[in-house]
Design a protein around this motif. Sequence first.
Motif, PDB file in Angstrom:
ATOM      1  N   PHE A   1       0.835  -1.202   0.000  1.00 38.23           N
ATOM      2  CA  PHE A   1       0.000   0.000   0.000  1.00 38.23           C
ATOM      3  C   PHE A   1       0.870   1.251   0.000  1.00 38.23           C
ATOM      4  O   PHE A   1       0.641   2.194  -0.765  1.00 38.23           O
ATOM      5  N   LEU A   2       1.888   1.273   0.851  1.00 39.06           N
ATOM      6  CA  LEU A   2       2.790   2.424   0.913  1.00 39.06           C
ATOM      7  C   LEU A   2       3.574   2.574  -0.390  1.00 39.06           C
ATOM      8  O   LEU A   2       3.823   3.688  -0.853  1.00 39.06           O
ATOM      9  N   TRP A   3       3.962   1.447  -0.977  1.00 40.97           N
ATOM     10  CA  TRP A   3       4.688   1.500  -2.245  1.00 40.97           C
ATOM     11  C   TRP A   3       3.818   2.101  -3.339  1.00 40.97           C
ATOM     12  O   TRP A   3       4.277   2.884  -4.167  1.00 40.97           O
ATOM     13  N   ALA A   4       2.524   1.738  -3.331  1.00 42.37           N
ATOM     14  CA  ALA A   4       1.613   2.258  -4.350  1.00 42.37           C
ATOM     15  C   ALA A   4       1.487   3.769  -4.270  1.00 42.37           C
ATOM     16  O   ALA A   4       1.260   4.434  -5.291  1.00 42.37           O
ATOM     17  N   LEU A   5       1.622   4.339  -3.079  1.00 44.27           N
ATOM     18  CA  LEU A   5       1.548   5.795  -2.951  1.00 44.27           C
ATOM     19  C   LEU A   5       2.712   6.479  -3.649  1.00 44.27           C
ATOM     20  O   LEU A   5       2.617   7.638  -4.040  1.00 44.27           O
ATOM     21  N   LEU A   6       3.813   5.744  -3.819  1.00 47.35           N
ATOM     22  CA  LEU A   6       4.992   6.302  -4.479  1.00 47.35           C
ATOM     23  C   LEU A   6       5.057   5.947  -5.956  1.00 47.35           C
ATOM     24  O   LEU A   6       5.493   6.747  -6.780  1.00 47.35           O
ATOM     25  N   ASP A   7       4.617   4.726  -6.313  1.00 46.79           N
ATOM     26  CA  ASP A   7       4.804   4.275  -7.700  1.00 46.79           C
ATOM     27  C   ASP A   7       3.730   3.244  -8.040  1.00 46.79           C
ATOM     28  O   ASP A   7       3.913   2.046  -7.841  1.00 46.79           O
ATOM     29  N   PHE A   8       2.600   3.703  -8.553  1.00 46.00           N
ATOM     30  CA  PHE A   8       1.525   2.813  -8.989  1.00 46.00           C
ATOM     31  C   PHE A   8       1.202   3.156 -10.422  1.00 46.00           C
ATOM     32  O   PHE A   8       0.878   4.298 -10.736  1.00 46.00           O
ATOM     33  N   GLN A   9       1.279   2.162 -11.328  1.00 43.88           N
ATOM     34  CA  GLN A   9       1.152   2.462 -12.744  1.00 43.88           C
ATOM     35  C   GLN A   9       0.005   1.711 -13.412  1.00 43.88           C
ATOM     36  O   GLN A   9      -0.959   2.300 -13.859  1.00 43.88           O
ATOM     37  N   LEU A  10       0.134   0.381 -13.465  1.00 45.80           N
ATOM     38  CA  LEU A  10      -0.785  -0.422 -14.268  1.00 45.80           C
ATOM     39  C   LEU A  10      -1.516  -1.443 -13.406  1.00 45.80           C
ATOM     40  O   LEU A  10      -1.224  -1.615 -12.223  1.00 45.80           O
ATOM     41  N   SER A  11      -2.464  -2.153 -14.030  1.00 44.21           N
ATOM     42  CA  SER A  11      -3.305  -3.086 -13.284  1.00 44.21           C
ATOM     43  C   SER A  11      -2.513  -4.201 -12.628  1.00 44.21           C
ATOM     44  O   SER A  11      -2.906  -4.713 -11.569  1.00 44.21           O
ATOM     45  N   ASP A  12      -1.370  -4.591 -13.205  1.00 45.60           N
ATOM     46  CA  ASP A  12      -0.597  -5.677 -12.592  1.00 45.60           C
ATOM     47  C   ASP A  12       0.073  -5.230 -11.287  1.00 45.60           C
ATOM     48  O   ASP A  12       0.458  -6.078 -10.472  1.00 45.60           O
ATOM     49  N   ASP A  13       0.183  -3.924 -11.065  1.00 41.47           N
ATOM     50  CA  ASP A  13       0.702  -3.447  -9.776  1.00 41.47           C
ATOM     51  C   ASP A  13      -0.275  -3.739  -8.639  1.00 41.47           C
ATOM     52  O   ASP A  13       0.110  -3.705  -7.466  1.00 41.47           O
ATOM     53  N   PHE A  14      -1.530  -4.013  -9.000  1.00 37.56           N
ATOM     54  CA  PHE A  14      -2.531  -4.329  -7.989  1.00 37.56           C
ATOM     55  C   PHE A  14      -2.542  -5.827  -7.641  1.00 37.56           C
ATOM     56  O   PHE A  14      -3.235  -6.241  -6.707  1.00 37.56           O
ATOM     57  N   PHE A  15      -1.791  -6.626  -8.405  1.00 39.14           N
ATOM     58  CA  PHE A  15      -1.782  -8.074  -8.176  1.00 39.14           C
ATOM     59  C   PHE A  15      -1.423  -8.421  -6.731  1.00 39.14           C
ATOM     60  O   PHE A  15      -1.942  -9.373  -6.172  1.00 39.14           O
ATOM     61  N   VAL A  16      -0.506  -7.655  -6.152  1.00 35.91           N
ATOM     62  CA  VAL A  16      -0.025  -7.974  -4.815  1.00 35.91           C
ATOM     63  C   VAL A  16      -1.154  -7.927  -3.789  1.00 35.91           C
ATOM     64  O   VAL A  16      -1.111  -8.618  -2.764  1.00 35.91           O
ATOM     65  N   TYR A  17      -2.204  -7.158  -4.050  1.00 40.32           N
ATOM     66  CA  TYR A  17      -3.322  -7.052  -3.112  1.00 40.32           C
ATOM     67  C   TYR A  17      -4.315  -8.201  -3.266  1.00 40.32           C
ATOM     68  O   TYR A  17      -5.135  -8.437  -2.371  1.00 40.32           O
ATOM     69  N   LEU A  18      -4.304  -8.885  -4.418  1.00 42.65           N
ATOM     70  CA  LEU A  18      -5.378  -9.826  -4.740  1.00 42.65           C
ATOM     71  C   LEU A  18      -5.541 -10.952  -3.724  1.00 42.65           C
ATOM     72  O   LEU A  18      -6.681 -11.284  -3.367  1.00 42.65           O
ATOM     73  N   PRO A  19      -4.462 -11.599  -3.249  1.00 42.47           N
ATOM     74  CA  PRO A  19      -4.675 -12.628  -2.223  1.00 42.47           C
ATOM     75  C   PRO A  19      -5.322 -12.077  -0.959  1.00 42.47           C
ATOM     76  O   PRO A  19      -6.172 -12.744  -0.353  1.00 42.47           O
ATOM     77  N   TYR A  20      -4.953 -10.861  -0.567  1.00 45.34           N
ATOM     78  CA  TYR A  20      -5.531 -10.257   0.628  1.00 45.34           C
ATOM     79  C   TYR A  20      -7.037 -10.033   0.457  1.00 45.34           C
ATOM     80  O   TYR A  20      -7.834 -10.436   1.314  1.00 45.34           O
ATOM     81  N   VAL A  21      -7.416  -9.361  -0.644  1.00 46.98           N
ATOM     82  CA  VAL A  21      -8.829  -9.030  -0.816  1.00 46.98           C
ATOM     83  C   VAL A  21      -9.657 -10.284  -1.057  1.00 46.98           C
ATOM     84  O   VAL A  21     -10.830 -10.349  -0.643  1.00 46.98           O
ATOM     85  N   ALA A  22      -9.075 -11.291  -1.714  1.00 46.21           N
ATOM     86  CA  ALA A  22      -9.814 -12.528  -1.987  1.00 46.21           C
ATOM     87  C   ALA A  22     -10.151 -13.257  -0.691  1.00 46.21           C
ATOM     88  O   ALA A  22     -11.299 -13.652  -0.468  1.00 46.21           O
ATOM     89  N   ILE A  23      -9.167 -13.433   0.183  1.00 42.93           N
ATOM     90  CA  ILE A  23      -9.451 -14.149   1.431  1.00 42.93           C
ATOM     91  C   ILE A  23     -10.305 -13.288   2.362  1.00 42.93           C
ATOM     92  O   ILE A  23     -11.125 -13.812   3.125  1.00 42.93           O
ATOM     93  N   GLY A  24     -10.145 -11.964   2.289  1.00 46.22           N
ATOM     94  CA  GLY A  24     -10.987 -11.079   3.094  1.00 46.22           C
ATOM     95  C   GLY A  24     -12.445 -11.181   2.684  1.00 46.22           C
ATOM     96  O   GLY A  24     -13.344 -11.279   3.532  1.00 46.22           O
ATOM     97  N   PHE A  25     -12.690 -11.184   1.382  1.00 47.07           N
ATOM     98  CA  PHE A  25     -14.067 -11.304   0.901  1.00 47.07           C
ATOM     99  C   PHE A  25     -14.608 -12.705   1.166  1.00 47.07           C
ATOM    100  O   PHE A  25     -15.805 -12.868   1.455  1.00 47.07           O
TER     101      PHE A  25
END
Length: 505
Positions: free
Chosen positions: A302-326
Amino acid sequence: MGKLVLPLLILALAAFVYSLYGFNGPLLRDYAIYLYSGQRMAEGVPPYVSVFDHKGPLAPMITGLGVMLSKQLSLDDIYTVRVVFFATGCLAVVAVYLLGSSVFRSQVAGFFGSLTFLGFYAYGYPAASGPEPKTPMVLFEALSLLFMVEQRWFWAGLFGSLAFLIWQPMAVFPFVTLLLAAMTLKQERYNAVLRALAGIMTPLVAIAAYFYYHGSLGDLLDGAVLFNARYLTRGHWQTTPLVYRVLSNPSLSWDPIRNVIIPYSTSLIPIIIGLAAIMRLYFLRPFEYRFLPILLSFPAPFLWALLDFQLSDDFFVYLPYVAIGFGAFLVWVTRQTKNIRLVTVLLSVTFLGVASANTLDVLNASAAYALKGTNIDLSQQKQGALEIEERFGEDVKLASINSPQVLVLLHRINPNPYLFITAGIDQEIDAKWPGGFEGWLQGLETSDAITFLGDGQTLLPTAEATPKHRQQLANWLHSYYHVEKTGPWWLYIKHSLDNPDSAWQ
């Protein structure tokens, strides 16, 4: 055997859903970079030597193994590599199931999490039409988190290290592994730390040994570490940290936000609820260890994204978190009903149906174009590459500037390691190539045709290339080459090779 039934079912479901995307998606620029590197690795040339890149070495090495496998089996190398990455994508779904089951002590939560994960279009599409390097990265990330939860320190460290070797910001996973190992009971701490270190170091030592054997440790260090500290730049809005854009001018923040909203449009509700479910864990009392690996590692991307977030694959790192959370949220929903089994079955069928329907481009037209940037497929690209060879002869000398697809499709070798010059690589060239950027351009003069941004989005160097050498490159190209189109490919053709009078200027 009973414990394997559900993971095997999830693996089969993942293979079914991801195969619906098809393996014939267009070969995008970044995918071609890894394929070119893999082709050269199969011939004994290591990454960074064959292609200069600023990401980790593992993705091109996995690609190289796929190319080697294709040679052994006499198969098409692109499709073989795609099958290899497809396998890692399917296994990632199983890893998400295991992670959700372990964190929330519920197989149903893990199962819902895996079905939620299957619905992420931006991850599912390149799973079959890559090689997208962050596809296996998610597998390694989820496994590292799983083994941290289970306190199996060697494997947690090993998979965290593998994730780091694909994308450098994933260093958070081996770091958290080592931190948690050091926080164990005093009598267990020494062995836990040793095992974590052994797991972390095993891939690092193996990679270093490979590059040492090929005499290219310096190339590895330069590409994976030093370049990022010295020359890495971004074009357009990418040069400004996201947090500054949001605070100073909210309109500037739209591009990276759009890269989440559009490719993940059918999963926005699960993503929002999943993130909220993970955030809720910070406030649970009494606190349980099984949540600690999630809570310690989650803020870093999350902190890294505040500095350097570009494309949809940068969101991949969150997917396991949001999947198990949902997934955990859906378990809570089922428990509010009188017939838990019926609701569980209905929700499972619904989410599987959504994931399957999500593979249809007609339902995700905007997302599909946002990811692909073109309406052509791999077969058309292959035919266009063959047309280039037929038109100019098999001995035509080709080079790439930001468009290595034709080289990959025709199995040609670029005259230098710089297949693309964006993100500050032109400054690396200017600093290290004999004669600087001008010397590099002179070395390209032997090329009959140069591919530049392969699908006709633009014909000239744009702001994606750093401003310092953009105009110099444009002037040089127009002095020696003219623009023509063959199939889907735009090329700079040498004046002496063809008649420039009929070409677009």
